[in-house]
Scaffold this motif. Structure first.
Motif, short mmCIF file in Angstrom:
data_model
loop_
_atom_site.label_atom_id
_atom_site.label_comp_id
_atom_site.label_asym_id
_atom_site.label_seq_id
_atom_site.Cartn_x
_atom_site.Cartn_y
_atom_site.Cartn_z
N SER A 205 0.85 -1.16 -0.18
CA SER A 205 0.21 0.21 0.17
C SER A 205 0.97 1.15 0.05
N HIS A 206 0.32 2.26 -0.28
CA HIS A 206 0.84 3.90 -0.45
C HIS A 206 0.79 4.33 0.70
N ASP A 207 0.30 3.10 1.96
CA ASP A 207 0.26 3.54 3.32
C ASP A 207 2.06 2.52 3.94
N ARG A 208 2.82 2.41 3.48
CA ARG A 208 4.58 2.08 3.71
C ARG A 208 4.26 0.64 3.75
N THR A 209 3.18 -0.02 4.52
CA THR A 209 2.81 -1.48 4.89
C THR A 209 2.60 -2.15 3.99
N VAL A 210 3.08 -3.76 4.23
CA VAL A 210 2.70 -4.44 3.56
C VAL A 210 1.96 -5.80 4.38
N ARG A 211 0.25 -6.18 3.92
CA ARG A 211 -0.20 -6.91 4.87
C ARG A 211 -0.70 -8.57 4.77
N LEU A 212 -0.68 -8.94 5.31
CA LEU A 212 -0.85 -10.25 4.86
C LEU A 212 -1.93 -10.92 5.64
N TRP A 213 -2.91 -11.99 4.77
CA TRP A 213 -4.16 -11.73 5.16
C TRP A 213 -4.68 -13.32 4.84
N ASP A 214 -4.97 -13.83 5.53
CA ASP A 214 -5.39 -15.63 5.88
C ASP A 214 -7.52 -15.21 4.71
N ALA A 215 -6.54 -15.99 3.70
CA ALA A 215 -7.39 -16.01 2.52
C ALA A 215 -8.61 -16.41 2.65
N SER A 216 -8.44 -17.84 3.96
CA SER A 216 -10.27 -18.66 4.24
C SER A 216 -10.97 -18.00 5.30
N ASN A 217 -10.36 -17.79 6.00
CA ASN A 217 -11.55 -16.10 6.78
C ASN A 217 -11.49 -15.24 7.00
N LYS A 218 -11.05 -14.79 5.57
CA LYS A 218 -10.47 -13.10 5.71
C LYS A 218 -10.12 -12.33 6.98
N ARG A 219 -9.21 -13.19 7.56
CA ARG A 219 -8.31 -12.52 9.27
C ARG A 219 -6.66 -12.14 9.06
N GLU A 220 -6.74 -10.55 9.56
CA GLU A 220 -5.15 -10.10 9.11
C GLU A 220 -4.33 -11.05 9.66
N LEU A 221 -3.70 -10.92 9.47
CA LEU A 221 -2.21 -12.09 9.84
C LEU A 221 -1.49 -11.30 10.68
N HIS A 222 -0.67 -10.53 9.81
CA HIS A 222 0.43 -9.50 10.05
C HIS A 222 0.53 -8.42 9.68
N ILE A 223 1.06 -7.23 9.84
CA ILE A 223 1.49 -5.46 9.26
C ILE A 223 2.82 -5.69 8.91
N LEU A 224 3.48 -6.02 7.84
CA LEU A 224 4.88 -6.17 7.41
C LEU A 224 4.89 -4.59 7.77
N GLN A 225 6.12 -4.78 8.38
CA GLN A 225 6.19 -3.04 8.49
C GLN A 225 8.17 -2.87 8.47
N GLY A 226 8.69 -1.38 7.59
CA GLY A 226 10.15 -1.00 7.30
C GLY A 226 10.14 -0.42 6.02
N HIS A 227 8.83 -0.71 5.41
CA HIS A 227 9.17 0.64 3.94
C HIS A 227 9.01 2.14 4.32
N THR A 228 10.16 3.06 3.90
CA THR A 228 9.67 4.52 4.01
C THR A 228 9.33 5.22 3.21
N SER A 229 8.20 4.13 2.61
CA SER A 229 7.72 4.83 0.70
C SER A 229 5.97 4.18 0.83
N VAL A 230 5.71 4.36 -0.64
CA VAL A 230 4.94 3.63 -0.90
C VAL A 230 5.77 2.08 -1.45
N VAL A 231 4.98 0.74 -1.14
CA VAL A 231 4.69 -0.07 -1.83
C VAL A 231 3.95 -0.59 -2.96
N THR A 232 5.65 -0.79 -4.00
CA THR A 232 5.24 -0.60 -5.15
C THR A 232 4.54 -1.64 -5.65
N VAL A 233 4.92 -3.14 -4.99
CA VAL A 233 5.45 -4.33 -5.81
C VAL A 233 5.33 -4.90 -4.15
N VAL A 234 3.96 -6.66 -4.30
CA VAL A 234 4.58 -7.45 -3.94
C VAL A 234 4.62 -8.99 -4.44
#
Length: 557
Positions: A205-234
């Motif tokens: 996201s533009h919010d500088r984070t990467v998020r991991l989601w459980d695809a079956s129950n749609k639950r957020e698993l992790h918020i990966l922080q470290g980037h200091t600008s827009v995340v362009t590709v995962v």
């Protein structure tokens, strides 16, 4: 929809041209071919290991923002010309032209069986296409802003999409029905990707984070922080153990997808990174900025090849990039464990960004011993370790004296800035569209580090008061203005502000400075009066864009 052409692809060698305007890259699932879209409307093909020169597929009449390979090595491309094009690269035949979108096609993706293509567009819609006949199957509506990314689940039953409406949405790929909206990101979602087993979903996201989601129950698993600008590709590694993310902070970060922990940071690109692609066996990772592609070996994260012209990849003898391995023994803040490097970079202590080498060299030549980090606004010393040590012979200023000197300069700048704030003496008016606000705010903060007081509507417009009257008052008092241009160009409200600027500033002979943000397209549609103005370009590192901007605002070089 148009029928396939009977003519062969216009496939030709372009060995003399320089690489530029890259938008996206994709690695063929069965070969060593990389495909990438470019700002000149072409799709480029390059053999990663062979001696072949570059091949060019022509047809689009606008920037190619997305390319994707099918399971049988066909290509799809999405463009600013609002079309999706299909290509049979192996047989050198052009395929269908898929028409229907009314906005830029930001993303394309093939279904796992190669029978369908999904596309996401600035018209806020996803479309599903029959790849064999070029026929539209479904139009998927629900997003309230640009669709930036689409991805098929490995079983082909679901689609994921990321949008500037801050959501990730899941869809039934057969009926086109929306299944769920995943919320959590604070700003635009730029990229989405399924894990190889389909159990998890990653979003950047533009919010500088990467998020991991459980695809079956749609639950957020992790918020990966470290980037200091827009995340362009995962992008997931083929075995699903690692996730790679790229950013405009000039880094690629590798994450442990089960623990949600950062493992490596890859540095070396001289501008924001806009593309990632794993080799089919996971042994290599390709990373792309607008002007170059790096090839990394994944067993030791060594840079092994670089592509920066259209003559093909060349081997790297002395790496000019570094891979930072983070300490995995601690569960709190990541620490440096080792550096594999070919040169010693200057690294910002606050955000770990590598300062551009050319800018560092130029500032040292001018006798300057500090630099403002373009990513976080921190003042960074350009002195090496020996120069910063306290020397008994007095040849070098002691660390304490140096620190005191820097603090004194910073305090002087802050006092000057405070006086300007108290007097409402703004130096420059910032004109931008809302899509570019995060990048504009970062530049505004950097200007303040240099003692420049910017007028930014979010900081200065008090709620409840008439906006237009306040804008006109400020424009009449300020002696310089900056017009920011990002990926979406200049929007209607911004054009109104430019009109007011033009009338006032021409009478007073004040500068109006066009500034190209890191994601600005190569082909720009500017108002007539801006076309002749000298621009400041944040897509490049030389000349130093911040120094150019300061010169334009103050008139002092």
């Amino acid at each position: 929809m148009e029928a396939p052409s009977s003519q062969p692809l216009n496939l030709y060698y372009t060995s003399q041209n320089q690489l530029g305007g890259l938008r996206n890259i994709a690695w063929s699932p069965h070969t060593n071919w990389l495909a990438f879209g470019a700002a000149d409307g072409t799709v480029q093909l390059c053999d990663v290991v062979g001696k072949d020169q570059m091949h060019t597929l022509q047809g689009h009449i606008g920037d190619v923002y997305s390319v994707a390979w099918s399971s049988d090595d066909r290509l799809a491309s999405g463009s600013a010309d609002c079309t999706v094009r299909l290509w049979d690269a192996s047989h050198q035949c052009a395929g269908h032209i898929l028409r229907g979108h009314t906005g830029i096609v930001n993303s394309v993706a093939w279904s796992p069986d190669g029978k369908r293509v999904a596309s996401g567009s600035a018209d806020k819609m996803l479309r599903l296409w029959d790849a064999s006949h070029g026929r539209e199957l479904h139009t998927l509506t629900g997003h309230t802003n640009y669709v930036m990314s689409v991805a098929w689940s490995p079983d082909g039953r679901r689609l994921a999409s990321g949008s500037r409406d801050q959501t990730v949405r899941l869809w039934d790929a057969h009926s086109g029905r929306e299944l769920r909206a995943l919320q959590g990101h604070e700003i635009d979602v730029i990229s989405v990707a399924w894990s190889p087993d389909g159990s998890r979903l990653a979003s950047g996201s533009h919010d500088r984070t990467v998020r991991l989601w459980d695809a079956s129950n749609k639950r957020e698993l992790h918020i990966l922080q470290g980037h200091t600008s827009v995340v362009t590709v995962v992008a997931w590694s083929p075995n699903g153990h690692l996730l790679a993310s790229s950013s405009y902070d000039w880094t690629v970060r590798l994450w442990d997808t089960h623990l949600g922990r950062e493992l490596y940071i890859l540095r070396g690109h001289a501008s924001g990174i806009i593309g990632l692609a794993w080799s089919p066996d996971g042994s290599r990772l390709a990373t792309a900025s607008h002007h170059e592609i790096y090839l990394w070996r994944t067993n030791d994260w060594e840079l092994i090849a670089v592509l920066n012209d259209l003559q093909g990849f060349r081997a790297v003898v002395r790496p000019q990039a570094i891979a930072q391995c983070l300490d995995r023994k601690r569960d709190d803040e990541p620490q440096r464990d080792a550096l594999v490097e070919g040169r010693q970079p200057i690294i910002c202590s606050s955000c770990s960004s590598v300062l551009p080498e050319r800018q560092v060299i130029n500032r040292r030549k001018r006798g300057l011993d500090y630099m403002i980090c373009s990513h976080c606004g921190t003042r960074v010393s350009l002195l090496d370790n020996q120069e910063q040590q306290c020397e008994s012979n007095g040849e070098v200023m002691s660390g304490s004296v140096q620190l005191a000197s820097e603090r004194g300069e910073q305090q002087s700048v802050q006092k000057m800035l405070q006086r300007k704030i108290d007097a409402q003496a703004f130096d420059v008016f910032l004109c931008y569209n809302g899509q570019d606000k995060p990048a504009v705010k970062l530049i505004a903060e950097q200007l303040k580090q240099h003692g420049i007081l910017p007028w930014l509507d979010e900081w200065e417009l008090r709620p409840g008061l008439p906006r237009q009257r306040l804008l006109e008052q400020r424009i009449a008092q300020i002696k310089a203005a900056v017009v920011f241009i990002g990926q979406t160009g200049i929007l209607p409200w911004q054009r109104m502000e430019i009109g007011a600027l033009l009338d006032e500033f021409i009478q007073r002979d004040c500068p109006i400075i066009p500034v190209l943000l890191p994601d600005a397209p190569n082909i720009l549609e500017l108002p007539i009066f801006l076309r002749g103005m000298t621009r400041v370009d944040f897509r490049v590192q030389e000349p130093d864009p911040m120094q150019q901007l300061l010169w334009g605002i103050t008139g002092e070089k």
